[in-house]
Design a protein around this motif. Structure first.
Motif, mmCIF file in Angstrom:
data_model
loop_
_atom_site.group_PDB
_atom_site.id
_atom_site.type_symbol
_atom_site.label_atom_id
_atom_site.label_comp_id
_atom_site.label_asym_id
_atom_site.label_seq_id
_atom_site.Cartn_x
_atom_site.Cartn_y
_atom_site.Cartn_z
ATOM 1 N N GLY A 157 20.562 13.674 44.112
ATOM 2 C CA GLY A 157 21.862 14.212 44.498
ATOM 3 C C GLY A 157 22.292 13.700 45.855
ATOM 4 O O GLY A 157 21.691 12.781 46.406
ATOM 5 N N PRO A 158 23.344 14.287 46.416
ATOM 6 C CA PRO A 158 23.824 13.870 47.730
ATOM 7 C C PRO A 158 22.784 14.160 48.804
ATOM 8 O O PRO A 158 21.949 15.054 48.624
ATOM 9 C CB PRO A 158 25.086 14.735 47.911
ATOM 10 N N PRO A 159 22.815 13.417 49.912
ATOM 11 C CA PRO A 159 23.790 12.365 50.215
ATOM 12 C C PRO A 159 23.535 11.098 49.410
ATOM 13 O O PRO A 159 22.384 10.680 49.253
ATOM 14 C CB PRO A 159 23.583 12.109 51.715
ATOM 15 N N PHE A 160 24.606 10.494 48.898
ATOM 16 C CA PHE A 160 24.494 9.284 48.094
ATOM 17 C C PHE A 160 24.434 8.060 49.009
ATOM 18 O O PHE A 160 24.913 8.087 50.142
ATOM 19 C CB PHE A 160 25.681 9.178 47.140
ATOM 20 N N SER A 161 23.881 7.014 48.482
ATOM 21 C CA SER A 161 23.679 5.814 49.287
ATOM 22 C C SER A 161 24.984 5.072 49.534
ATOM 23 O O SER A 161 25.953 5.194 48.778
ATOM 24 C CB SER A 161 22.691 4.879 48.596
ATOM 25 N N HIS A 162 24.959 4.284 50.594
ATOM 26 C CA HIS A 162 26.090 3.411 50.905
ATOM 27 C C HIS A 162 26.348 2.460 49.757
ATOM 28 O O HIS A 162 27.510 2.164 49.421
ATOM 29 C CB HIS A 162 25.789 2.641 52.191
ATOM 30 N N ALA A 163 25.293 1.975 49.111
ATOM 31 C CA ALA A 163 25.450 1.036 47.994
ATOM 32 C C ALA A 163 26.213 1.671 46.844
ATOM 33 O O ALA A 163 27.035 1.017 46.191
ATOM 34 C CB ALA A 163 24.077 0.565 47.520
ATOM 35 N N LEU A 215 30.885 11.782 43.434
ATOM 36 C CA LEU A 215 30.510 11.266 44.747
ATOM 37 C C LEU A 215 31.378 11.833 45.875
ATOM 38 O O LEU A 215 30.991 11.753 47.044
ATOM 39 C CB LEU A 215 30.632 9.734 44.771
ATOM 40 N N TYR A 216 32.535 12.370 45.534
ATOM 41 C CA TYR A 216 33.514 12.745 46.545
ATOM 42 C C TYR A 216 33.681 14.259 46.608
ATOM 43 O O TYR A 216 33.671 14.937 45.582
ATOM 44 C CB TYR A 216 34.854 12.069 46.251
ATOM 45 N N ALA A 217 33.857 14.771 47.828
ATOM 46 C CA ALA A 217 33.942 16.218 48.036
ATOM 47 C C ALA A 217 35.090 16.829 47.237
ATOM 48 O O ALA A 217 34.972 17.931 46.696
ATOM 49 C CB ALA A 217 34.111 16.515 49.521
ATOM 50 N N SER A 218 36.204 16.113 47.128
ATOM 51 C CA SER A 218 37.365 16.625 46.396
ATOM 52 C C SER A 218 37.195 16.498 44.899
ATOM 53 O O SER A 218 37.987 17.056 44.136
ATOM 54 C CB SER A 218 38.618 15.860 46.820
ATOM 55 N N ASP A 342 25.247 -15.006 70.560
ATOM 56 C CA ASP A 342 25.221 -13.690 71.198
ATOM 57 C C ASP A 342 23.780 -13.202 71.230
ATOM 58 O O ASP A 342 23.328 -12.468 70.375
ATOM 59 C CB ASP A 342 26.105 -12.706 70.423
ATOM 60 N N GLU A 343 23.029 -13.645 72.259
ATOM 61 C CA GLU A 343 21.608 -13.339 72.322
ATOM 62 C C GLU A 343 21.357 -11.875 72.636
ATOM 63 O O GLU A 343 20.268 -11.361 72.400
ATOM 64 C CB GLU A 343 20.954 -14.213 73.398
ATOM 65 N N ASN A 344 22.357 -11.200 73.174
ATOM 66 C CA ASN A 344 22.162 -9.819 73.576
ATOM 67 C C ASN A 344 22.658 -8.817 72.540
ATOM 68 O O ASN A 344 22.805 -7.641 72.850
ATOM 69 C CB ASN A 344 22.902 -9.569 74.904
ATOM 70 N N ALA A 345 22.972 -9.302 71.309
ATOM 71 C CA ALA A 345 23.470 -8.375 70.281
ATOM 72 C C ALA A 345 22.389 -7.348 69.951
ATOM 73 O O ALA A 345 21.236 -7.705 69.747
ATOM 74 C CB ALA A 345 23.829 -9.139 69.018
ATOM 75 N N PRO A 346 22.737 -6.056 69.942
ATOM 76 C CA PRO A 346 21.729 -5.027 69.680
ATOM 77 C C PRO A 346 21.297 -5.028 68.223
ATOM 78 O O PRO A 346 22.038 -5.454 67.334
ATOM 79 C CB PRO A 346 22.480 -3.721 70.017
ATOM 80 N N GLU A 347 20.086 -4.573 67.996
ATOM 81 C CA GLU A 347 19.622 -4.422 66.618
ATOM 82 C C GLU A 347 20.351 -3.262 65.990
ATOM 83 O O GLU A 347 20.599 -2.252 66.617
ATOM 84 C CB GLU A 347 18.107 -4.182 66.598
ATOM 85 N N ASP A 348 20.682 -3.435 64.688
ATOM 86 C CA ASP A 348 21.436 -2.393 63.979
ATOM 87 C C ASP A 348 20.511 -1.503 63.198
ATOM 88 O O ASP A 348 19.491 -1.961 62.675
ATOM 89 C CB ASP A 348 22.447 -3.044 63.015
ATOM 90 N N ALA A 349 20.894 -0.255 63.130
ATOM 91 C CA ALA A 349 20.132 0.659 62.278
ATOM 92 C C ALA A 349 20.366 0.271 60.834
ATOM 93 O O ALA A 349 21.475 -0.100 60.458
ATOM 94 C CB ALA A 349 20.618 2.089 62.514
ATOM 95 N N PRO A 350 19.340 0.300 59.995
ATOM 96 C CA PRO A 350 19.508 -0.118 58.602
ATOM 97 C C PRO A 350 20.347 0.883 57.824
ATOM 98 O O PRO A 350 20.341 2.084 58.118
ATOM 99 C CB PRO A 350 18.059 -0.116 58.070
ATOM 100 N N LEU A 351 21.072 0.368 56.851
ATOM 101 C CA LEU A 351 21.795 1.232 55.940
ATOM 102 C C LEU A 351 20.812 1.898 54.995
ATOM 103 O O LEU A 351 19.811 1.292 54.628
ATOM 104 C CB LEU A 351 22.802 0.423 55.129
ATOM 105 N N ARG A 352 21.149 3.107 54.588
ATOM 106 C CA ARG A 352 20.297 3.795 53.593
ATOM 107 C C ARG A 352 20.426 3.087 52.265
ATOM 108 O O ARG A 352 21.482 2.699 51.847
ATOM 109 C CB ARG A 352 20.754 5.270 53.456
#
Length: 352
Positions: A157-163, A215-218, A342-352
């Motif tokens: 169930g929710p929360p559903f994935s970004h994919a 998938l949607y609250a409404s 852009d050597e200083n680009a921050p690492e991104d948190a992974p998508l679920r």
């Protein structure tokens, strides 16, 4: 091997497909009975259409060899139910209309039209039963169930994935655009073929919205209500157009039958007022339904109602993008180990 995200998407899809499969199996027994309840064949036809609409949405999750076979078998049963369902709808409406008539002169022609429609519907029932037998013999239902049930067991169930949200938006958006592409013909009452095509586009959009609404609250309820209304109104308009094409042909065919039986057309004259009266009723209904549809459509467009649907289905993706920005694009130089721009680009948190 599917990733975790793909497994969630496939589990969701399998659950949807199983629901439609169960509806199809439930209605088959009623269709076989050939009883007075015409809703059996209607619900079964709708179940097959929903299956056909949902299968391509999750085709990546399904066996490549079996998927086209399933679609072919389901399409055949949908077509077999189509003519019978159309005859049922015509009969039901004409019976209701006949019950309102007090003039015997009007009732004669309608009674003859009812007789011919009943004869036609009875002639279709053997093909309906034959199609059910062929479908049962194909083994499509048990094979689909065997594939889908283990897949659906992984559903969460929710929360559903970004994919899953991304797939929902990618599935709904083109159907929404196809539906809205008919905006230019709404103001053209003579565009019979185009209005019918708009109805089909509305049906495809509706089934896709229903698939992803959990998938949607409404629950996408405002748009599902509106698209059902659109489909029903355009269906009514189409039915009136079909009567408008059918009745003049029926008049000439029935006149020929009367002449062949009696040797002259005089007995047919008693039938003509009722048939022409029903044609006039269908013409007036078409004008009423069309005017109401144009008024409602323009009201929706002024409110940007359908555009808001596009915004709603993309909102979860915007939220995910805000919380978890995508990583920077990798250039060929980056892949070879050269310093990036852009050597200083921050690492991104992974998508679920």
């Amino acid at each position: 091997m599917t990733s975790g995200k793909d497994q969630e998407l496939c589990a969701f899809g399998a659950s949807v497909l199983l629901k439609h499969l169960q509806a199809l199996e439930t209605e088959m027994h009623g269709v076989r009975s050939g009883g007075e309840d015409i809703e059996y064949i209607h619900r079964m036809r709708v179940a097959t259409r929903r299956l056909r609409a949902a299968l391509p949405l999750f085709e990546a999750c399904l066996p490549a060899r079996q998927r086209p076979i399933w679609l072919k078998e389901i399409r055949k049963i949908t077509r077999a139910m189509g003519a019978a369902r159309d005859a049922d709808v015509q009969l039901a409406h004409l019976q209701t209309y006949a019950s309102t008539l007090n003039d015997p002169l009007q009732r004669r022609g309608v009674a003859r039209l009812l007789l011919r429609l009943r004869q036609h519907r009875e002639s279709l029932q053997p093909e309906v039963l034959h199609a059910l037998d062929r479908f049962a013999a194909s083994g499509t239902l048990p094979v689909m169930r065997a594939v889908l049930e283990p897949m659906a067991a992984a559903s969460v169930g929710p929360p559903f994935s970004h994919a899953l949200y991304r797939h929902a938006a990618a599935s709904i958006q083109p159907r929404l655009e196809a539906f809205l592409s008919y905006d230019a013909i709404v103001a053209r009452p003579e565009a019979v073929a185009e209005l019918h095509a708009m109805r089909i586009a509305a049906k495809h959009l509706r089934y896709t919205l229903e698939t992803f609404s959990p998938l949607y609250a409404s629950g996408l309820k405002p748009w599902l209500t509106a698209i059902r209304q659109t489909q029903e109104t355009l269906g009514n308009i189409h039915d009136c157009d079909v009567w408008g094409q059918f009745l003049p042909v029926f008049i000439e065919e029935e006149r020929a039958r009367v002449i062949a039986f009696y040797g002259n057309p005089r007995p047919f004259r008693r039938l003509l007022p009722g048939i022409e009266g029903y044609l006039a009723d269908r013409t007036a209904e078409r004008q009423r339904a069309y005017a109401g549809f144009v008024e409602q459509w323009n009201a929706w467009q002024r409110r940007r109602f359908w555009q808001q649907l596009g915004e709603v289905i993309h909102q979860p993706l915007l939220e995910a993008h805000r919380l978890y920005p995508p990583p920077p694009e990798v250039t060929p130089e980056d892949e070879t180990g050269a310093p990036s721009s852009d050597e200083n680009a921050p690492e991104d948190a992974p998508l679920r």
